[in-house]
Design a protein around this motif. Sequence first.
Motif, short mmCIF file in Angstrom:
data_model
loop_
_atom_site.label_atom_id
_atom_site.label_comp_id
_atom_site.label_asym_id
_atom_site.label_seq_id
_atom_site.Cartn_x
_atom_site.Cartn_y
_atom_site.Cartn_z
N ALA A 197 20.47 37.95 -93.20
CA ALA A 197 21.64 37.67 -92.37
C ALA A 197 22.88 37.44 -93.23
N LEU A 198 22.68 36.72 -94.34
CA LEU A 198 23.82 36.44 -95.23
C LEU A 198 24.31 37.71 -95.94
N VAL A 199 23.37 38.62 -96.24
CA VAL A 199 23.76 39.90 -96.87
C VAL A 199 24.67 40.66 -95.89
N LEU A 201 26.58 39.42 -93.64
CA LEU A 201 27.88 38.75 -93.60
C LEU A 201 28.70 39.01 -94.87
N CYS A 202 28.03 39.10 -96.00
CA CYS A 202 28.73 39.45 -97.26
C CYS A 202 29.33 40.84 -97.11
N HIS A 203 28.54 41.76 -96.55
CA HIS A 203 29.01 43.13 -96.43
C HIS A 203 30.16 43.26 -95.42
N GLU A 204 30.27 42.29 -94.54
CA GLU A 204 31.42 42.29 -93.61
C GLU A 204 32.67 41.71 -94.29
N GLN A 205 32.50 41.33 -95.56
CA GLN A 205 33.59 40.77 -96.39
C GLN A 205 34.26 39.57 -95.72
N ARG A 206 33.41 38.70 -95.17
CA ARG A 206 33.93 37.48 -94.56
C ARG A 206 34.19 36.45 -95.66
N PRO A 207 35.30 35.73 -95.59
CA PRO A 207 35.57 34.72 -96.63
C PRO A 207 34.68 33.48 -96.48
N SER A 208 34.26 33.21 -95.26
CA SER A 208 33.37 32.06 -95.03
C SER A 208 32.59 32.32 -93.75
N ILE A 257 29.26 28.05 -95.22
CA ILE A 257 29.50 28.26 -96.65
C ILE A 257 30.63 29.26 -96.86
N TYR A 258 31.30 29.09 -98.00
CA TYR A 258 32.32 30.06 -98.39
C TYR A 258 31.60 31.22 -99.08
N LEU A 259 31.98 32.43 -98.74
CA LEU A 259 31.34 33.59 -99.38
C LEU A 259 32.22 34.08 -100.53
N LEU A 260 32.30 33.24 -101.55
CA LEU A 260 33.05 33.62 -102.74
C LEU A 260 32.20 34.60 -103.56
N ARG A 261 32.80 35.18 -104.59
CA ARG A 261 32.10 36.17 -105.42
C ARG A 261 30.76 35.63 -105.93
N GLU A 262 30.79 34.36 -106.39
CA GLU A 262 29.59 33.75 -106.96
C GLU A 262 28.45 33.63 -105.92
N GLN A 263 28.85 33.20 -104.70
CA GLN A 263 27.83 33.04 -103.64
C GLN A 263 27.28 34.41 -103.22
N CYS A 264 28.18 35.40 -103.12
CA CYS A 264 27.72 36.74 -102.72
C CYS A 264 26.75 37.31 -103.76
N ALA A 265 27.06 37.06 -105.06
CA ALA A 265 26.17 37.56 -106.12
C ALA A 265 24.79 36.90 -105.99
N LEU A 266 24.79 35.58 -105.75
CA LEU A 266 23.51 34.86 -105.59
C LEU A 266 22.74 35.37 -104.38
N GLY A 285 30.16 50.87 -102.34
CA GLY A 285 31.40 50.14 -102.55
C GLY A 285 31.20 48.65 -102.75
N CYS A 286 30.00 48.13 -102.44
CA CYS A 286 29.76 46.69 -102.62
C CYS A 286 29.43 46.44 -104.11
N PRO A 287 30.27 45.66 -104.80
CA PRO A 287 30.04 45.45 -106.24
C PRO A 287 28.70 44.75 -106.53
N HIS A 288 28.27 43.92 -105.59
CA HIS A 288 27.02 43.17 -105.81
C HIS A 288 25.80 44.06 -105.63
N CYS A 289 25.89 45.01 -104.69
CA CYS A 289 24.78 45.97 -104.51
C CYS A 289 24.64 46.82 -105.77
N ARG A 290 25.77 47.13 -106.39
CA ARG A 290 25.77 47.96 -107.61
C ARG A 290 25.17 47.17 -108.78
N ASP A 291 25.49 45.88 -108.86
CA ASP A 291 25.08 45.06 -110.01
C ASP A 291 23.66 44.52 -109.93
#
Lengths: 292, 131
Positions: A197-199, A201-208, A257-266, A285-291
Amino acid sequence: MLSGDSMGAASLLRLLGCITYHALLLADCATNSTAYELRPTRLILQADSRVDALLAPLQFPGFAISARGLRQVSGAVALYVGDFELRSRHLEAALFFPVPPTLRFFSPQDELRNALKINELQNRLLQYRLQNLNAVMVSDFDVPTLSGSSRVVAQMLGQCIVDAPGCQGRVANLLQSRDEESRVERSSGLDAVIIEALVVLCHEQRPSVHLGEVAEIANALLTRNEEVLKLKPRKVSAIMKKMGLISCRLDSGGRGIYLLREQCALIHRLGSHYGVASLVQGLPGCPHCRDK
Amino acid sequence: MKRDRDLRDLVKLYSDEMKPVPTGGKKLPDGSVLEVVRNDVTSKVELLHWEDGESAISAEFFCGGKRYVPSHEAVHLKWLPSGASSYLSTRDLFEELQAFIVLGLNASSESATQLAHFCLASFFGDVIALF
């Protein structure tokens, strides 16, 4: 960790007692009767309530127990669990061996008959230990294709094989089916559903995101999997906390939670660990999916 | 008077240093290793000292000002090696373990492989975690 036929387990432990390091056949899980300085291989025929508390110090070198001072009790252990239900979370790092009822009975007389052979094996195993102790200590053997505890067990077993890549390679085969089982188990659990579910939401580029929204998507995923369970925000919060995602009060709408870069990576790393399906392909296009 | 006290201190220091240190096996500071073995003639538990590929067996060993003796508890171990002997190759040793397990338990080849891994790993229980 042995399960299954009890006669077979006794027989198996007796045989292991002949060819393991400083073997002690024990009828219970007491550690106070065992000489610590011998670093014995404990072959325990009967699990009891003490095992849960002892799993960690037995399993992980360096963690001591308090028994007339601090004592290190770690070492190899084979334990017949039988019908006893263990609760410790440390159990997952164990190697499981179901004892088939078809095993031949290995008796004390068999031990005596094979005494010469056992002594030869003990002498060779000792030389193997002495010759390879340093190599085992610095071994970085790994099976990256395995995951979680299967990978850890593979590392432990593989590190002890020196100069035999064939034998070492077979460790991965041994643990393949266990790994597949635990991947399926992990990916269908509540932790995995919440991460999925959080993935999303990350992909929807929500800030929180509020906990209620996570619960809503997680419940939709559960319904898709034909589950009747409905998660409440409080439960979502508890599961997220366990995974290192700690919620805070966002606004008048409540906690999240805030979906900052660090949280999205985790979240993406956890998604890979839990085998979240949407991360197999990844989102272009998702940097975290690439990494990940 | 002072000389007597110095002498007493010296004797105490010497006897402390020479107090036997029971061991069930130990890697010594100089890189050599001690292991407990059982003399196959006398059945007494002794110590094997391993250094640079050479081994020597004795009732006690001195190292770094300490006198190491076998742990009394070692008598409870039913099976102990009587020395260290060549295993040819890791593969040979592994196959020998598998064969012993198959013969003793009539176990399948896969079970024997798994158990042989456990046996080998038990010899490194002090450096790896194994359960």
